[in-house]
Scaffold this motif. Structure first.
Motif, PDB file in Angstrom:
ATOM      1  N   ILE A  25     -17.602  -7.292  72.296  1.00 59.36           N
ATOM      2  CA  ILE A  25     -17.807  -8.075  72.763  1.00 59.36           C
ATOM      3  C   ILE A  25     -16.666  -9.249  72.313  1.00 59.36           C
ATOM      4  N   VAL A  26     -16.063  -9.077  71.480  1.00 59.69           N
ATOM      5  CA  VAL A  26     -14.716  -9.750  71.149  1.00 59.69           C
ATOM      6  C   VAL A  26     -14.714 -10.491  72.616  1.00 59.69           C
ATOM      7  N   VAL A  57     -14.104  -9.076  82.061  1.00 58.43           N
ATOM      8  CA  VAL A  57     -13.647  -8.664  80.831  1.00 58.43           C
ATOM      9  C   VAL A  57     -14.516  -8.009  80.053  1.00 58.43           C
ATOM     10  N   THR A  58     -15.902  -8.123  79.950  1.00 58.27           N
ATOM     11  CA  THR A  58     -16.868  -6.973  79.441  1.00 58.27           C
ATOM     12  C   THR A  58     -15.952  -5.168  80.249  1.00 58.27           C
ATOM     13  N   LEU A  59     -16.253  -5.833  80.905  1.00 60.67           N
ATOM     14  CA  LEU A  59     -16.246  -4.142  82.365  1.00 60.67           C
ATOM     15  C   LEU A  59     -14.630  -3.557  81.530  1.00 60.67           C
ATOM     16  N   THR A  60     -13.789  -4.269  81.967  1.00 61.81           N
ATOM     17  CA  THR A  60     -12.311  -4.396  82.209  1.00 61.81           C
ATOM     18  C   THR A  60     -11.667  -4.052  80.921  1.00 61.81           C
ATOM     19  N   THR A  61     -12.705  -4.625  79.613  1.00 61.90           N
ATOM     20  CA  THR A  61     -12.417  -4.213  78.350  1.00 61.90           C
ATOM     21  C   THR A  61     -13.020  -2.684  78.172  1.00 61.90           C
ATOM     22  N   MET A  62     -14.225  -2.630  78.408  1.00 62.34           N
ATOM     23  CA  MET A  62     -14.511  -0.885  78.679  1.00 62.34           C
ATOM     24  C   MET A  62     -13.979  -0.201  79.020  1.00 62.34           C
ATOM     25  N   MET A  63     -13.545  -0.211  79.900  1.00 58.85           N
ATOM     26  CA  MET A  63     -12.425   0.899  81.703  1.00 58.85           C
ATOM     27  C   MET A  63     -11.312   0.977  80.397  1.00 58.85           C
ATOM     28  N   ILE A  64     -10.047  -0.232  79.493  1.00 57.58           N
ATOM     29  CA  ILE A  64      -9.515  -0.250  77.986  1.00 57.58           C
ATOM     30  C   ILE A  64      -9.341   0.354  77.378  1.00 57.58           C
TER      31      ILE A  64
END
Length: 89
Positions: A25-26, A57-64
């Protein structure tokens, strides 16, 4: 099951939840803040403008961090399985 064992499991579960949710979330919150400042500076009042960057950004963060999230959940689960004798006895 002793109250101490239950409290320890509950504390660890809450710690895992907060850590994983915060990691996802951050970044979206920070991008939302940047977009909100940009909208305030340019007087653009489009509400949908902040949705797409936060989503990306949330989807990219989840992928990373997906591998790390699964690893943390697996470690927690294996810890629970290891604690079965302590909880039962």
């Amino acid at each position: 099951m002793t109250p101490e064992a239950f409290v320890e499991i509950f504390r660890e579960a809450l710690q895992v939840i907060v850590m994983l949710v915060a990691a996802i979330i951050v970044p979206g919150l920070l991008i939302g803040l940047v977009v909100a400042v940009f909208q305030a500076a340019t007087s653009i009042n489009e509400q949908t403008l902040s949705f797409l960057p936060r989503l990306l950004v949330t989807l990219t963060t989840m992928m990373i961090i997906g591998h790390w999230v699964v690893q943390v959940l697996m470690d927690f689960f294996f810890n629970l399985v290891d604690m079965i004798p302590q909880v039962i006895g």
